[in-house]
Design an enzyme around this catalytic site. Structure first.
Site, PDB file in Angstrom:
ATOM      1  N   ASP A 326       0.771  -1.346   0.136  1.00  0.00           N
ATOM      2  CA  ASP A 326       0.002  -0.141   0.011  1.00  0.00           C
ATOM      3  C   ASP A 326       1.031   1.375  -0.182  1.00  0.00           C
ATOM      4  OD1 ASP A 326      -2.326   1.515   0.374  1.00  0.00           O
ATOM      5  OD2 ASP A 326      -1.568   2.038   2.349  1.00  0.00           O
ATOM      6  N   ASP A 328       0.120   5.221   0.858  1.00  0.00           N
ATOM      7  CA  ASP A 328      -0.225   6.063   1.954  1.00  0.00           C
ATOM      8  C   ASP A 328      -0.194   5.467   3.280  1.00  0.00           C
ATOM      9  OD1 ASP A 328      -0.202   8.058   0.204  1.00  0.00           O
ATOM     10  OD2 ASP A 328      -2.242   7.800  -0.119  1.00  0.00           O
ATOM     11  N   ASP A 340       1.510  17.970  -3.452  1.00  0.00           N
ATOM     12  CA  ASP A 340       2.834  18.749  -3.660  1.00  0.00           C
ATOM     13  C   ASP A 340       3.690  17.475  -3.361  1.00  0.00           C
ATOM     14  OD1 ASP A 340       5.201  20.027  -3.301  1.00  0.00           O
ATOM     15  OD2 ASP A 340       4.780  20.914  -1.702  1.00  0.00           O
ATOM     16  N   HIS A 405     -11.090   5.479  -9.117  1.00  0.00           N
ATOM     17  CA  HIS A 405     -12.666   5.648  -9.302  1.00  0.00           C
ATOM     18  C   HIS A 405     -12.894   6.113  -8.028  1.00  0.00           C
ATOM     19  CE1 HIS A 405     -11.684   1.784 -12.035  1.00  0.00           C
ATOM     20  NE2 HIS A 405     -12.754   2.798 -12.690  1.00  0.00           N
ATOM     21  N   CYS A 411     -16.482  -0.275  -8.088  1.00  0.00           N
ATOM     22  CA  CYS A 411     -15.377  -0.884  -8.985  1.00  0.00           C
ATOM     23  C   CYS A 411     -14.833  -2.144  -8.203  1.00  0.00           C
ATOM     24  CB  CYS A 411     -14.543  -0.127  -9.549  1.00  0.00           C
ATOM     25  SG  CYS A 411     -13.426   0.518  -8.043  1.00  0.00           S
ATOM     26  N   ARG A 414     -11.097  -1.215  -6.535  1.00  0.00           N
ATOM     27  CA  ARG A 414     -10.830  -0.444  -5.264  1.00  0.00           C
ATOM     28  C   ARG A 414     -10.648  -1.404  -3.981  1.00  0.00           C
ATOM     29  NH1 ARG A 414     -10.995   4.589  -3.021  1.00  0.00           N
ATOM     30  NH2 ARG A 414     -11.671   4.434  -0.837  1.00  0.00           N
ATOM     31  N   LYS A 415      -9.537  -1.301  -3.136  1.00  0.00           N
ATOM     32  CA  LYS A 415      -9.366  -1.969  -2.006  1.00  0.00           C
ATOM     33  C   LYS A 415     -10.593  -1.683  -1.087  1.00  0.00           C
ATOM     34  CE  LYS A 415      -5.296  -0.624  -1.517  1.00  0.00           C
ATOM     35  NZ  LYS A 415      -3.903  -0.455  -1.114  1.00  0.00           N
ATOM     36  N   ASP A 440      -1.581  -0.965   5.950  1.00  0.00           N
ATOM     37  CA  ASP A 440      -1.725  -0.290   7.282  1.00  0.00           C
ATOM     38  C   ASP A 440      -3.272  -0.484   7.711  1.00  0.00           C
ATOM     39  OD1 ASP A 440      -2.333   1.829   5.277  1.00  0.00           O
ATOM     40  OD2 ASP A 440      -2.297   3.290   6.716  1.00  0.00           O
TER      41      ASP A 440
END
Length: 490
Positions: A326, A328, A340, A405, A411, A414-415, A440
């Site tokens: 994963d 983030d 950014d 998505h 969909c 998407r986890k 996480d």
């Protein structure tokens, strides 16, 4: 990409093998990895005669002199090729072997873990073969012989490689194949051919070969009593040997029965052979010794079985073929709404964890939900810039697959849905069950479970307690998670 691994104890036949490889037509391997497994290395391996492009690709590694299983593990673990072709140092490849190897391995289905070659044993034309020559000729009928066998590196990782508790060139090939097949993979026959000449052997070689009875004890412990049937091995003669030994131990009244059993065994070995005085004498003497040697080695194997099974250092340690991260909260700090690239900050230990996986040859990929793109809160160009900055900080990550998505799109990618995990496995060319997902939150674990992959949860303050409780494996940080992958705990 294919590498060739050849364990060797420095026999003169190694030069003949390398010469035949240099002459063979077809795509050259990336490397020819020679594992020098000699007990005493008083001089370098004789490789001066190997020239041309093949000579430039030869790499010599030092083995531990603990047998061919350990030596092969040294070789394939040093490789980064998709396929590892194993050859014994006493074979000679055909003139088109390299081309045939390329044909055999091209576009195989993902569930094919290995491809075996055809082994040809030249026998004399002017006389009947001796008992030793017939013994070697049996290699041509062996089902999973590693004299010529190519394995996917991902399959070797997932199976843990060869079991180093097999100290001889005996049963270690069947053991690996049985473990691979037990995982739902296939080992198929290829079309390439090698010649396996019969090397000279002392007259008592058949007695020495009875040491394999100890390995048969380990095979039965690992794979059950019917392992011979599963491995396609011929029926054992051990029961007959045990009866002969028992008869001999009864006493003088049984001497005649013992002599009759021994004579029958000797004749079964003498009759098909050349029947020369030397052969008859050797068969008679060894037929007396073989039953006792067989029983001795079987009892020795049984006596040492518990310690052998407990030897975790030499036992196979399965490792995932790929780790899917994963993004983030796992590889980089979770900064909600970040556009950014300069705000990208790696998670502690991320660099070290990724470096360890690269060193071990484990493929990596990133699987990340990025609904902000589909919801119009993040431009695709900004997402690409963040990924570029992440790789600039952490190094190459492999395929980066994202679901853009909206969260309510329904969909399949998407986890916690499995789509991203399945797509990453396809992109890496590995089976999804050979992947480990590290994330996480519970959605990462559920996506892995839905796809059939394994999962490790590395909690953050945002991870809910129920997600931690439901995870199959929880690691304190990325360093511990990768340690679990490389140690086989995942």
């Amino acid at each position: 990409m294919t590498d060739i691994v050849i364990p060797t104890i420095g026999r003169p036949s190694l030069t003949r093998l390398l010469d035949s490889l240099a002459r063979s037509r077809g795509p050259l391997p990336e490397h020819v990895i020679l594992v020098d497994d000699r007990v005493e290395r008083v001089s370098p391996l004789a490789l001066d005669a190997v020239g041309g492009a093949l000579g430039e690709r030869i790499v010599v590694l030092l083995g531990s002199a603990r047998g061919p299983a350990a030596a092969r593990n040294v070789g394939w673990r040093a490789s980064r090729a998709d396929w590892i072709a194993f050859l014994d140092d006493d074979v000679v490849v055909d003139d088109d072997w390299l081309a045939a190897l390329d044909d055999d391995l091209r576009a195989l289905a993902p569930d094919v873990a290995a491809s075996t070659g055809v082994v040809r044993v030249p026998l004399p034309h002017d006389r009947r073969p001796t008992d030793w020559e017939r013994n070697v000729a049996g290699l041509a009928e062996a089902r999973w012989i590693t004299a010529d066998c190519a394995y996917r590196r991902s399959a070797l990782l997932a199976a843990g490689g060869f079991d180093e508790r097999f100290p001889r060139a005996y049963r270690e090939d069947a053991d690996l194949a049985l473990r691979v097949v037990a995982r739902g993979k296939r080992v198929i026959a290829g079309s390439r051919t090698v010649s396996h000449p019969v090397r000279p052997a002392p007259w008592w070689i058949s007695v020495a070969l009875q040491a394999g009875n100890a390995d048969d004890t380990l095979m039965a412990a690992l794979h059950g009593r019917r392992w011979r049937e599963a491995a396609g091995a011929p029926p054992a003669a051990f029961r007959s040997h045990a009866a002969t030994v028992a008869t001999a131990l009864v006493g003088a009244v049984a001497v005649s029965a013992w002599a009759l059993q021994t004579a029958r065994f000797a004749w079964r070995r003498i009759a098909p052979g050349p029947r020369t005085p030397r052969e008859i004498a050797a068969m008679t003497a060894t037929s007396v010794a073989i039953p006792f040697a067989a029983v001795y080695h079987r009892l020795r194997g049984l006596a040492r079985l518990r310690a052998t099974l407990a030897d975790r250092e030499r036992a196979p340690r399965p490792v995932a073929a790929a780790v899917l991260f994963d993004r983030d909260g796992t590889l980089i700090e979770d900064v909600p709404g970040n556009r950014d690239p300069d705000a990208v900050l790696p998670v502690e230990a991320a660099r070290d964890a990724l470096a360890r996986l690269r060193e071990a040859g484990v493929a990596t990929a990133v699987v990340s939900n990025q609904a902000a793109v589909g919801e119009g809160r993040l431009a695709a160009a900004d997402l690409a810039a963040i990924h570029a900055q992440t790789e600039a900080l952490l190094g190459p990550l492999g395929p980066i697959l994202v679901c853009t998505h909206a969260a309510d799109a329904g969909c399949r990618c998407r986890k916690p849905a499995p789509g991203l995990i399945e797509a990453a496995a396809r992109a890496l060319g590995v089976c999804v069950e050979d992947c480990v997902v590290i994330g996480d939150i519970g959605a990462d674990v559920e996506a892995a479970r839905a796809a059939g992959a394994r999962a490790i949860l590395v909690p953050t303050p945002a991870t809910r307690a129920e997600e931690i409780a439901a995870a199959p494996l929880v690691a304190a940080d990325l360093r511990a998670a990768v340690g679990a992958v490389l140690g086989g705990a995942a």
